[in-house]
Write a protein that holds these residues in place. Structure first.
Motif, PDB file in Angstrom:
ATOM      1  N   SER A 200      -3.312   0.423   7.701  1.00 30.87           N
ATOM      2  CA  SER A 200      -4.188  -0.662   7.260  1.00 30.87           C
ATOM      3  C   SER A 200      -5.279  -0.940   8.282  1.00 30.87           C
ATOM      4  O   SER A 200      -5.116  -0.666   9.477  1.00 30.87           O
ATOM      5  CB  SER A 200      -3.340  -1.929   7.051  1.00 30.87           C
ATOM      6  OG  SER A 200      -4.135  -3.077   6.837  1.00 30.87           O
TER       7      SER A 200
ATOM      8  N   ALA B 218       1.619  -9.548   4.854  1.00 36.82           N
ATOM      9  CA  ALA B 218       2.664  -8.567   5.154  1.00 36.82           C
ATOM     10  C   ALA B 218       3.629  -9.084   6.215  1.00 36.82           C
ATOM     11  O   ALA B 218       4.856  -8.982   6.061  1.00 36.82           O
ATOM     12  CB  ALA B 218       2.028  -7.252   5.603  1.00 36.82           C
TER      13      ALA B 218
ATOM     14  N   TYR C 152       9.219   0.713   6.149  1.00 35.65           N
ATOM     15  CA  TYR C 152       7.991   0.670   5.359  1.00 35.65           C
ATOM     16  C   TYR C 152       6.839   0.813   6.338  1.00 35.65           C
ATOM     17  O   TYR C 152       6.611  -0.050   7.186  1.00 35.65           O
ATOM     18  CB  TYR C 152       7.905  -0.646   4.586  1.00 35.65           C
ATOM     19  CG  TYR C 152       6.561  -0.929   3.929  1.00 35.65           C
ATOM     20  CD1 TYR C 152       5.794   0.088   3.356  1.00 35.65           C
ATOM     21  CD2 TYR C 152       6.063  -2.230   3.862  1.00 35.65           C
ATOM     22  CE1 TYR C 152       4.577  -0.175   2.753  1.00 35.65           C
ATOM     23  CE2 TYR C 152       4.847  -2.509   3.255  1.00 35.65           C
ATOM     24  CZ  TYR C 152       4.106  -1.480   2.706  1.00 35.65           C
ATOM     25  OH  TYR C 152       2.892  -1.747   2.112  1.00 35.65           O
TER      26      TYR C 152
ATOM     27  N   ASP D  39       2.575   3.980   3.004  1.00 35.49           N
ATOM     28  CA  ASP D  39       1.438   3.427   2.261  1.00 35.49           C
ATOM     29  C   ASP D  39       0.203   3.564   3.141  1.00 35.49           C
ATOM     30  O   ASP D  39       0.126   2.971   4.210  1.00 35.49           O
ATOM     31  CB  ASP D  39       1.753   1.960   1.934  1.00 35.49           C
ATOM     32  CG  ASP D  39       0.532   1.098   1.622  1.00 35.49           C
ATOM     33  OD1 ASP D  39      -0.589   1.629   1.535  1.00 35.49           O
ATOM     34  OD2 ASP D  39       0.715  -0.125   1.481  1.00 35.49           O
TER      35      ASP D  39
ATOM     36  N   LEU E 159      -2.051  -1.058   0.187  1.00 35.55           N
ATOM     37  CA  LEU E 159      -1.989  -2.516   0.297  1.00 35.55           C
ATOM     38  C   LEU E 159      -3.385  -3.098   0.500  1.00 35.55           C
ATOM     39  O   LEU E 159      -3.740  -4.118  -0.112  1.00 35.55           O
ATOM     40  CB  LEU E 159      -1.076  -2.922   1.455  1.00 35.55           C
ATOM     41  CG  LEU E 159      -0.954  -4.428   1.707  1.00 35.55           C
ATOM     42  CD1 LEU E 159      -0.371  -5.144   0.496  1.00 35.55           C
ATOM     43  CD2 LEU E 159      -0.108  -4.710   2.947  1.00 35.55           C
TER      44      LEU E 159
ATOM     45  N   CYS F  66       2.905   1.050   6.788  1.00 35.46           N
ATOM     46  CA  CYS F  66       1.691   0.680   6.063  1.00 35.46           C
ATOM     47  C   CYS F  66       0.479   0.884   6.960  1.00 35.46           C
ATOM     48  O   CYS F  66       0.328   0.201   7.980  1.00 35.46           O
ATOM     49  CB  CYS F  66       1.784  -0.778   5.610  1.00 35.46           C
ATOM     50  SG  CYS F  66       0.312  -1.370   4.747  1.00 35.46           S
TER      51      CYS F  66
END
Length: 385
Positions: free
Chosen positions: A161, A171, A157, A121, A125, A159
């Motif tokens: 960010s 998270a 996962y 991702d 998010l 992510c």
């Protein structure tokens, strides 16, 4: 051409993203995090044979770059926007036959349970979690639950960010309470072309089977891609560590643009223990007329003398920088409980960090002197001022 949403809620709207990508056209849109910067972290957690799910892919080049560099080929990209999925299918169909693009809502994915080893991702998010409203938090819970469902045990996962406080908190708390291992990497930037002042982070959540009744949480942070992870005792401490790195990035940005009116202080911590190893003060002298050779210097305070008036007070440090004749002086205090091999090792350890505190206008590749006075500096002879 207006591409910004009318409200944060539109970030979750297929209609908004269809309009966004139609108006933007074929130009790739990257929130943040160039592939060259993310690659060292991704290589730690993405294996060539992994089946990878990219959530909210947009028209980012990230998946294509992963495929083309041989990092991984079995990549499934999903996005809520039909317009961008059709665009990406046309762009990659003939060049990357093992990679696919599907129009799909990440809150209601069609994949079977435990189907992927990696879920990736990049900014999704951050785009979804725009506030702390109940509707938003419920949507994020659903997103996390779906990611958990489609990942195998041992799956990751990843992510990417900017780690806004409320995003990081959500998270970290969600996955740590589910029994996952939570690790946060700070992404090393390339420097000159950094788009954001704040650093980019990658949350790495590794799925473990939840043990009923167990309160064990494994929380770690890596400040650079080559560092050994530092284990932290709580989610609160992890969030504080990220906040410290964000504040440091803001400080460096400010110092690179203008002289500092007040003396600034910061601690550099030991990578293994997390305890302060060096205390730095940044002192500017407006009375010094800058030239090529007197813009910036580092002053190592002999170990054990950091409390003396000249080194331990603001007035003393102002006198020190004036006497040294530099526009900006960074004083470095060594902590008594730490061990130092000598001046050469101190210089090697500090050189990268102190250059981040350089004043505006410092020429590229300018050699910056390390100064000191007589005394013991970790067991080595000091340089004369």
């Amino acid at each position: 051409m207006e591409l910004l949403p009318r409200s944060p809620g539109e970030f979750g709207s297929a209609r908004y993203w269809d309009r966004f990508f139609r108006q933007r056209g074929q130009r790739p849109f990257e929130w943040y995090g160039a592939f060259s910067e993310l690659c060292p972290v991704l290589l730690k957690y993405v294996r060539p044979r992994d089946k990878v799910l990219v959530i909210g892919c947009g028209n980012s080049e990230l998946s294509e770059q992963m495929y083309d560099t041989g990092m991984c080929e079995d990549i499934v990209n999903i996005d809520i926007s039909d317009a961008v999925i059709r665009q990406m299918q046309e762009r990659s169909a003939s060049k990357r036959p093992k990679m696919s693009y599907l129009q799909m809502d990440m809150l209601h994915m069609d994949f079977p349970d435990a189907h992927f080893q990696v879920a990736l991702d990049k900014g999704t998010l951050d785009a979804i979690l725009t506030d702390d409203e109940e509707v938003t938090l419920s949507k994020v819970d659903r997103m996390f639950a779906e990611i958990s469902r489609v990942l195998q045990v041992g799956g990751r996962y990843l992510c990417v960010s900017l780690a806004q406080a409320h995003v990081l908190k959500k998270a970290v708390e969600y996955f740590s309470q589910e029994g996952w291992v939570v690790r946060v990497h700070e992404v090393a930037t390339s420097g000159d072309k950094q788009q954001f002042v704040l650093p980019v982070f990658v949350y790495v959540m590794t799925k473990f089977r939840k043990i009923p009744g167990s309160a064990l949480q494994i929380l770690e942070i890596c400040s650079e891609e080559q560092d050994k992870p530092l284990r932290l005792e709580s989610a609160e401490r992890l969030m504080e560590a990220v906040k410290d790195r964000q504040h440091y990035a803001l400080l460096c940005s400010q110092l690179s643009k203008a002289p500092c009116g007040e003396q600034l202080s910061l601690d550099l911590c030991d990578k293994a223990s997390g305890r302060p190893r060096y205390t730095l003060h940044v002192v500017d002298s407006p009375a010094v007329k800058p030239s090529r050779d007197n813009r910036f210097a580092i002053f190592i305070i002999p170990q054990g003398r950091e409390t003396e008036w000249l080194f331990g007070t603001e007035e003393g440090r102002r006198q020190l920088v004036a006497s040294a004749g530099f526009g900006r002086l960074v004083t470095v205090a060594l902590h008594r409980e730490q061990h130092y091999e000598g001046m050469a090792s101190i210089q090697a350890e500090l050189s990268g960090k102190v250059m981040e505190l350089a004043p505006p206008g410092l020429p590229a590749r300018q050699q910056v002197p390390f100064l000191s006075v007589g005394g013991d500096i970790g067991g080595a002879d000091s340089m004369a001022l």
